[in-house]
Design an enzyme around this catalytic site. Structure first.
Site, PDB file in Angstrom:
ATOM      1  N   ARG A  85      30.786  51.243  33.991  1.00 36.26           N
ATOM      2  CA  ARG A  85      31.074  49.820  34.147  1.00 36.26           C
ATOM      3  C   ARG A  85      30.701  49.072  32.858  1.00 36.26           C
ATOM      4  O   ARG A  85      29.719  49.427  32.175  1.00 36.26           O
ATOM      5  CB  ARG A  85      30.217  49.301  35.305  1.00 36.26           C
ATOM      6  N   THR A 355      43.171  46.760  38.120  1.00 44.54           N
ATOM      7  CA  THR A 355      42.376  47.941  38.409  1.00 44.54           C
ATOM      8  C   THR A 355      43.356  49.033  38.806  1.00 44.54           C
ATOM      9  O   THR A 355      44.459  48.748  39.247  1.00 44.54           O
ATOM     10  CB  THR A 355      41.418  47.613  39.572  1.00 44.54           C
ATOM     11  N   THR A 373      39.089  49.727  35.496  1.00 52.69           N
ATOM     12  CA  THR A 373      39.688  48.390  35.536  1.00 52.69           C
ATOM     13  C   THR A 373      39.487  47.629  34.239  1.00 52.69           C
ATOM     14  O   THR A 373      38.547  47.895  33.493  1.00 52.69           O
ATOM     15  CB  THR A 373      39.040  47.592  36.690  1.00 52.69           C
ATOM     16  N   SER A 426      30.551  45.188  41.251  1.00 49.55           N
ATOM     17  CA  SER A 426      31.957  45.584  41.423  1.00 49.55           C
ATOM     18  C   SER A 426      32.254  45.836  42.894  1.00 49.55           C
ATOM     19  O   SER A 426      31.345  46.066  43.694  1.00 49.55           O
ATOM     20  CB  SER A 426      32.209  46.861  40.628  1.00 49.55           C
ATOM     21  N   GLY A 447      42.447  46.362  43.930  1.00 50.94           N
ATOM     22  CA  GLY A 447      42.591  45.292  44.934  1.00 50.94           C
ATOM     23  C   GLY A 447      41.463  44.281  44.913  1.00 50.94           C
ATOM     24  O   GLY A 447      41.281  43.559  45.894  1.00 50.94           O
ATOM     25  N   GLY A 448      40.671  44.235  43.848  1.00 51.84           N
ATOM     26  CA  GLY A 448      39.603  43.237  43.770  1.00 51.84           C
ATOM     27  C   GLY A 448      38.649  43.374  44.940  1.00 51.84           C
ATOM     28  O   GLY A 448      38.242  44.483  45.314  1.00 51.84           O
TER      29      GLY A 448
HETATM   30  N1  GLY Z   1      36.982  43.968  38.700  1.00 52.98           N
HETATM   31  C1  GLY Z   1      36.993  44.128  40.100  1.00 52.98           C
HETATM   32  C2  GLY Z   1      35.811  44.869  40.596  1.00 52.98           C
HETATM   33  O1  GLY Z   1      35.226  45.638  39.853  1.00 52.98           O
HETATM   34  O2  GLY Z   1      35.441  44.676  41.727  1.00 52.98           O
END
Ligand code: GLY
Length: 546
Positions: A85, A355, A373, A426, A447-448
């Protein structure tokens, strides 16, 4: 009529493979993974190859300018969660997205040079290959480099990221004009970047010309990134989160993802309910699943953050007694208004994302689930000269200000505040399901904030509702995330009768055209056959087995 039914059945048949399966949202990337497996690579070799290939042929979402998570399960039962990340730059600060009056300026965290977290993908893929792969970097990257240098032809499905999205008409598109169907896209700068990574490893990205080009552009444009941010970047490894659902062992993403903990909290709450008996998306099933989601997301937003900076109360959140106490708070019919649902622990403390997810199982039963993402459509929308790739806007996943929703409508808390070197919370949820200790499913999606409920529904669709994996990823979806206090749903997710019944009970609804792109694999426990499902919402995708 019979012909139509046959066509529908054919459309919903999963891909099948006796040896191995790769499912991604771009068919050339899927083929790259299959090719690696066929010449003797393992699932991790294939995952690294696919990760780089998607960065070329799925440039909205596949990336080297962002970050993500890789969940690995080797055939001998070893499990590993690789966290690549993005991190906040050293010069980032808690209130950096507030204006002089203390209001959030969302443009700053979503577009342009201030929105960028230090990317992790290249170091994450390199780590995975070194520790769990069998092939050389140059071997697994050769297909991506070829696709970038010699180009690939745009098919109708590849246009999805460009249609009806903020990228439409966007002048900063890396290749100049918006591409059109039939065009061959050649990405020379990206090819050169990939070539230097293949040669020199993550040093090329974090200490070499790529970092220098990004930092120079950032400094020219008011960004915060420095060479030290790149040199200091690290990948973390940990054990995944586990929970039990009926006779299944669910293995998923720990913090800084909220995915596994929230998924498991929902599963813990709903596990005693006879969902199959109530019926898929029936009023009763919807009510209990939605109420579980409402409570789990309230906890997600309040309690979770980067474990390097905050204590995540995972044991408490996943304690069966806690699930039982939450179940008691669910009324038999009436919705609980979200404003009455407070984070439940007694401790102090849009589809519009960029993503992508892919799933791989090899002939030996090694499995990899990757979600990575650059966050928003085309990330921050900026490309440093000579690099050829979009940079993320992952900083928007932090809490810019407690109580103010981010781009996914998530109303998050202090634990996810911005601090130098911290990773934003995330929702990415690369997940595996085991039955009797054997791999039964690999799943995940973009999908956020809805990623978690997509993973949930793909699992329920297979194991509670008896769908095959293609049906499971295609089935229309529903979602509740505490705030906003409404059930989000895709067209045809509910019958009119069900919606009327739930409206009468007090539920509010919000229709969203479609979201997510689940890529999943199910293994038949008797035959070992691998079945792949690729989300028809993204027609460029493919699940290919052999
Ligand atoms: N960028 C969306 C997530 O990592 O939840």
């Amino acid at each position: 009529m019979i012909f139509a039914a046959l066509l529908l059945a054919a459309a919903l048949a999963p891909a099948a493979g006796t040896n191995a399966m790769v499912a991604t949202e771009q068919h050339l990337a899927t083929q790259t993974g299959v090719d690696i497996l066929k010449v003797g690579g393992n699932a991790v070799d294939a995952a690294v190859a696919v990760g780089y290939a998607l960065a070329v042929v799925d440039p909205c979402c596949g990336n080297i300018g962002g970050g993500g998570f890789m969940l690995i399960r080797m055939h001998d039962g070893r499990e590993r969660f690789i966290d690549f990340r993005e991190k906040a730059p050293e010069r980032a600060s808690r209130d950096m997205y507030l204006d002089a009056r203390g209001n959030v300026d969302p443009e700053k965290s979503r577009k342009g040079w201030l929105a960028i977290g230090v990317p992790g993908t290249v170091m994450g893929l390199d780590r995975a290959l070194r520790e769990y792969g069998t092939m050389s970097r140059s071997r697994v990257m050769s297909s991506a480099i070829d696709l970038a240098r010699n180009g690939y032809v745009v098919e109708p499905g590849d246009m999805i990221p460009f249609e009806g999205s903020p990228a439409e008409g966007y002048s900063g598109w890396a290749f100049g004009e918006k591409p059109h169907v039939g065009e061959r896209i050649v990405q020379r700068d990206l090819g050169a970047s990939l070539d230097s990574i293949a040669r020199d490893g993550d040093g090329a990205f974090y200490r070499g010309a790529i970092a220098r080009n990004i930092v120079d552009a950032s400094q020219r444009n008011g960004g915060l990134l420095t060479m030290r941010d790149f040199a200091d970047y690290t990948v973390d490894e940990s054990q995944p989160v586990h929970c039990t659902y009926h006779d299944l062992d669910v293995v998923s993403a720990p913090p800084p993802s909220s995915g596994g903990v929230t998924l498991c909290e929902i599963l813990n709450i709903i596990s005693p309910y006879p969902l199959a008996q109530w019926g898929w998306h029936s009023p009763r099933e919807t009510h209990y699943v939605v109420e579980a989601e409402r409570r789990a997301y309230a906890d997600r937003n309040a309690y979770l953050g980067d474990p390097a900076f905050v204590h995540d109360p995972i044991a408490q959140l996943l304690d069966p007694r806690y699930a039982a106490s939450l179940r008691k708070s669910i009324a038999p019919v009436d919705p609980t208004p979200s404003k009455q649902v407070k984070p439940g622990l007694h401790i102090t403390v849009h589809e519009n994302d960029d993503t992508t997810h892919y799933s791989i199982v090899d002939k030996d039963g090694n499995a990899v689930a990757v979600t990575y993402t650059i966050n928003d459509w085309f990330g921050s929308g900026v490309v440093a000269p000579h690099t050829g790739f979009f940079l993320n806007d992952e900083m928007d996943d932090f809490t810019s200000k407690p109580g103010v929703p981010n781009m996914f409508g998530l109303v998050q808390g202090e634990r996810n505040d911005i601090q130098p070197g911290k990773r934003p919370l995330s929702s990415m949820t690369p997940t595996m399901v085991l039955r009797d200790g054997k791999l039964a499913m690999v799943t995940g999606s973009p999908g956020g904030s809805r990623i978690i409920t997509i993973a949930l529904e793909t699992i329920l669709n297979v194991f509670d509702f008896g769908m095959n994996v293609q049906q499971a990823v295609d089935a229309p979806r529903m979602h509740m995330q505490w705030l906003p206090d409404q059930i989000q749903y895709e067209p045809n997710a509910f019958t009119a009768t069900t919606m009327n019944a739930l409206r009468t009970d007090g539920y509010a609804f919000s229709e969203v055209p479609f979201w997510g792109s689940a890529q999943a694999i199910v293994i038949d426990p008797k035959t070992g056959m691998r079945y792949g499902g690729t989300d028809r919402r993204h027609p460029a995708g493919a699940a290919i087995g052999y």
